[in-house]
Enzyme design. Structure first.
Site, PDB file in Angstrom:
ATOM      1  N   ASN A   8      25.017  33.154 -30.452  1.00 23.43           N
ATOM      2  CA  ASN A   8      24.222  34.282 -30.948  1.00 23.43           C
ATOM      3  C   ASN A   8      24.838  34.721 -32.270  1.00 23.43           C
ATOM      4  O   ASN A   8      25.897  35.337 -32.279  1.00 23.43           O
ATOM      5  CB  ASN A   8      24.264  35.415 -29.912  1.00 23.43           C
ATOM      6  CG  ASN A   8      23.599  36.685 -30.405  1.00 23.43           C
ATOM      7  OD1 ASN A   8      22.961  36.694 -31.457  1.00 23.43           O
ATOM      8  ND2 ASN A   8      23.749  37.765 -29.647  1.00 23.43           N
ATOM      9  N   LYS A  10      23.821  36.919 -34.276  1.00 17.74           N
ATOM     10  CA  LYS A  10      23.585  38.334 -34.587  1.00 17.74           C
ATOM     11  C   LYS A  10      23.105  38.446 -36.052  1.00 17.74           C
ATOM     12  O   LYS A  10      22.418  37.546 -36.519  1.00 17.74           O
ATOM     13  CB  LYS A  10      24.835  39.161 -34.285  1.00 17.74           C
ATOM     14  CG  LYS A  10      25.324  38.893 -32.834  1.00 17.74           C
ATOM     15  CD  LYS A  10      26.376  39.822 -32.365  1.00 17.74           C
ATOM     16  CE  LYS A  10      26.779  39.438 -30.935  1.00 17.74           C
ATOM     17  NZ  LYS A  10      27.733  40.347 -30.332  1.00 17.74           N
ATOM     18  N   HIS A  92      19.750  42.271 -25.228  1.00 10.98           N
ATOM     19  CA  HIS A  92      21.172  42.299 -25.590  1.00 10.98           C
ATOM     20  C   HIS A  92      21.619  43.762 -25.648  1.00 10.98           C
ATOM     21  O   HIS A  92      20.865  44.635 -26.087  1.00 10.98           O
ATOM     22  CB  HIS A  92      21.371  41.615 -26.946  1.00 10.98           C
ATOM     23  CG  HIS A  92      22.814  41.360 -27.235  1.00 10.98           C
ATOM     24  ND1 HIS A  92      23.670  42.360 -27.639  1.00 10.98           N
ATOM     25  CD2 HIS A  92      23.562  40.240 -27.132  1.00 10.98           C
ATOM     26  CE1 HIS A  92      24.883  41.851 -27.786  1.00 10.98           C
ATOM     27  NE2 HIS A  92      24.848  40.567 -27.483  1.00 10.98           N
ATOM     28  N   GLU A  94      23.409  45.292 -27.638  1.00 10.26           N
ATOM     29  CA  GLU A  94      23.326  45.909 -28.970  1.00 10.26           C
ATOM     30  C   GLU A  94      21.919  46.437 -29.235  1.00 10.26           C
ATOM     31  O   GLU A  94      21.745  47.455 -29.903  1.00 10.26           O
ATOM     32  CB  GLU A  94      23.762  44.889 -30.037  1.00 10.26           C
ATOM     33  CG  GLU A  94      25.282  44.702 -30.013  1.00 10.26           C
ATOM     34  CD  GLU A  94      25.761  43.341 -30.470  1.00 10.26           C
ATOM     35  OE1 GLU A  94      24.989  42.598 -31.095  1.00 10.26           O
ATOM     36  OE2 GLU A  94      26.944  43.027 -30.196  1.00 10.26           O
ATOM     37  N   GLU A 162      26.910  39.909 -19.760  1.00  8.25           N
ATOM     38  CA  GLU A 162      27.755  40.303 -20.876  1.00  8.25           C
ATOM     39  C   GLU A 162      28.243  41.738 -20.662  1.00  8.25           C
ATOM     40  O   GLU A 162      27.517  42.686 -20.995  1.00  8.25           O
ATOM     41  CB  GLU A 162      26.973  40.239 -22.195  1.00  8.25           C
ATOM     42  CG  GLU A 162      26.434  38.873 -22.542  1.00  8.25           C
ATOM     43  CD  GLU A 162      26.211  38.698 -24.043  1.00  8.25           C
ATOM     44  OE1 GLU A 162      26.701  37.699 -24.575  1.00  8.25           O
ATOM     45  OE2 GLU A 162      25.588  39.563 -24.668  1.00  8.25           O
ATOM     46  N   GLY A 168      32.837  41.454 -28.469  1.00 11.29           N
ATOM     47  CA  GLY A 168      33.487  41.654 -29.765  1.00 11.29           C
ATOM     48  C   GLY A 168      34.805  42.401 -29.710  1.00 11.29           C
ATOM     49  O   GLY A 168      35.305  42.862 -30.734  1.00 11.29           O
ATOM     50  N   SER A 207      33.569  37.862 -25.840  1.00 10.34           N
ATOM     51  CA  SER A 207      34.873  37.380 -26.303  1.00 10.34           C
ATOM     52  C   SER A 207      35.225  35.982 -25.800  1.00 10.34           C
ATOM     53  O   SER A 207      36.395  35.692 -25.534  1.00 10.34           O
ATOM     54  CB  SER A 207      35.972  38.396 -25.947  1.00 10.34           C
ATOM     55  OG  SER A 207      35.726  39.628 -26.585  1.00 10.34           O
ATOM     56  N   GLY A 228      29.231  35.026 -29.306  1.00  3.98           N
ATOM     57  CA  GLY A 228      28.925  35.733 -30.549  1.00  3.98           C
ATOM     58  C   GLY A 228      29.798  35.229 -31.685  1.00  3.98           C
ATOM     59  O   GLY A 228      29.564  34.163 -32.249  1.00  3.98           O
TER      60      GLY A 228
HETATM   61  P1  13P Z   1      31.367  38.015 -28.848  1.00  9.30           P
HETATM   62  O1  13P Z   1      31.460  36.574 -28.406  1.00  9.30           O
HETATM   63  O2  13P Z   1      31.567  38.182 -30.332  1.00  9.30           O
HETATM   64  O3  13P Z   1      32.219  38.912 -28.008  1.00  9.30           O
HETATM   65  O4  13P Z   1      29.853  38.472 -28.608  1.00  9.30           O
HETATM   66  C1  13P Z   1      29.247  38.201 -27.384  1.00  9.30           C
HETATM   67  C2  13P Z   1      27.803  38.466 -27.497  1.00  9.30           C
HETATM   68  O5  13P Z   1      27.378  39.585 -27.689  1.00  9.30           O
HETATM   69  C3  13P Z   1      26.891  37.306 -27.417  1.00  9.30           C
HETATM   70  O6  13P Z   1      25.575  37.712 -27.263  1.00  9.30           O
END
Ligand code: 13P
Length: 245
Positions: A8, A10, A92, A94, A162, A168, A207, A228
Site C-alpha cells: 500500500n 498510500k 483503511h 487512515e 491492521e 507506521g 510495521s 505500507g
Molecule cells: P506500515 O507497514 O508502514 O506500518 O503501514 C501498514 C499499512 O497501513 C498498510 O496498509
C-alpha cells in the site's frame, strides 16, 4: 494457502516511481506468493501497463460506492476496473480516521468493488485504547460483521488485520496477539460464509519489514501481509516477498 503480499503506497509515488514497479515486476517471476501493489490513483494506469504479461497485479487504495455521478474528487470501482486494477483496499484506518468512514460506508464500497469485479481488501483493526481495554477481538468482529457484503467468497474478499497502533510505528503485536485475532477472524468467516470462510485470505498489516516478515508468515491463519512503508522500495519489499513461502 498461497500467500499474498500487498503493498500500500498510500500518498506516495510520482511518475519516476515506475522504476520500483519495473523492479517488482522482475521479482514476480520467481516468487512463490501473489504480489499486489496499490499505488496512488495517478499511477495505476501506468503501473498496469508496466505489469503487463507478468504476475505482478495492481490495485487501488479506495473507491466510491456509486458507479458514477456528482461526486467531485472521487473514483468509482468501475473506473478502477476499467484501467486494469484488480484489487481495492477498503476501510483503511487512515480513511476511517481522516474521512470518518464507518462500517456502513466500507460495506457499500465493498458491494461496489464486487459489482465492478474487483477483489476487496477490507481492513479492520483496534486502536491502542481498545486493545488496552481487552476489546480487540470485539472491535474487529463488529467491523467485519458490518462491512462484509452478501456474496463474499474466497475469490472476491481479503481481510487485512491492521492494529491501528502498529501502523507506521515500528510496533508489532506479539505472535500470540496476532494469532488470537486471526483465529477469531477465521472463525467468524467460517460461521458467516461456510466453506468460503476457509479460503478468504487474512493478511496482517502494521510495521511489517523484511526482518520480521518470516516470523509473521509462520503464524497460524496469517495468509500474507499488507505492507505500507516497506513496500515503497522494491529492494526492501523483495525481502518481505522472499520470506513468504
Ligand atoms: P506500515 O507497514 O508502514 O506500518 O503501514 C501498514 C499499512 O497501513 C498498510 O496498509
Amino acid at each position: 494457502m498461497r500467500k499474498l503480499i500487498a503493498g500500500n503506497w498510500k500518498m506516495n509515488g510520482l511518475i519516476s516511481s515506475q522504476a520500483e514497479i519495473e523492479a517488482l515486476r522482475g521479482l514476480t517471476g520467481e516468487a512463490t506468493c501473489d504480489i499486489v501493489v496499490c499505488p496512488p490513483f495517478t499511477l495505476i494506469d501506468r503501473a498496469v501497463e508496466r505489469a503487463k504479461d507478468s504476475n505482478l497485479v495492481i490495485g487501488a487504495q479506495d473507491c466510491h460506492a456509486q458507479q458514477s455521478g456528482a461526486h467531485t474528487g472521487d473514483v468509482s470501482a468501475e473506473m478502477l476496473a476499467d484501467i486494469g486494477a484488480r484489487y481495492v483496499i477498503l476501510g483503511h484506518s487512515e480513511r476511517r480516521v481522516s474521512y470518518g468512514e464507518d462500517d456502513e460506508i466500507v460495506h457499500a464500497k465493498a458491494v461496489a468493488a464486487h459489482r465492478a469485479g474487483l477483489i476487496a481488501i477490507v481492513c479492520v483493526g483496534e486502536t491502542r485504547h481498545e486493545r488496552d481495554e481487552g476489546r480487540a477481538i470485539e472491535v474487529v468482529g463488529e467491523q467485519l460483521a458490518e462491512s462484509i457484503p452478501e456474496g463474499a467468497t474466497g475469490a472476491n474478499l481479503i481481510i487485512a488485520y491492521e492494529p491501528v497502533w502498529a501502523i507506521g510505528t515500528g510496533l508489532v503485536p506479539t505472535n500470540k496477539q496476532i494469532e488470537e485475532v486471526h483465529a477469531a477472524i477465521r472463525h467468524m468467516l467460517e460461521e458467516w460464509l461456510g466453506d468460503d470462510g476457509h479460503s478468504v485470505k487474512i493478511l496482517y498489516g502494521g510495521s511489517v519489514k523484511a526482518s520480521n516478515a518470516a516470523a509473521i508468515f509462520g503464524l497460524r491463519n496469517v495468509d500474507g501481509a499488507l505492507v505500507g512503508g516497506a513496500s515503497l522500495k522494491a529492494s526492501e519489499f523483495a525481502g518481505i516477498i522472499s520470506a513468504a513461502f
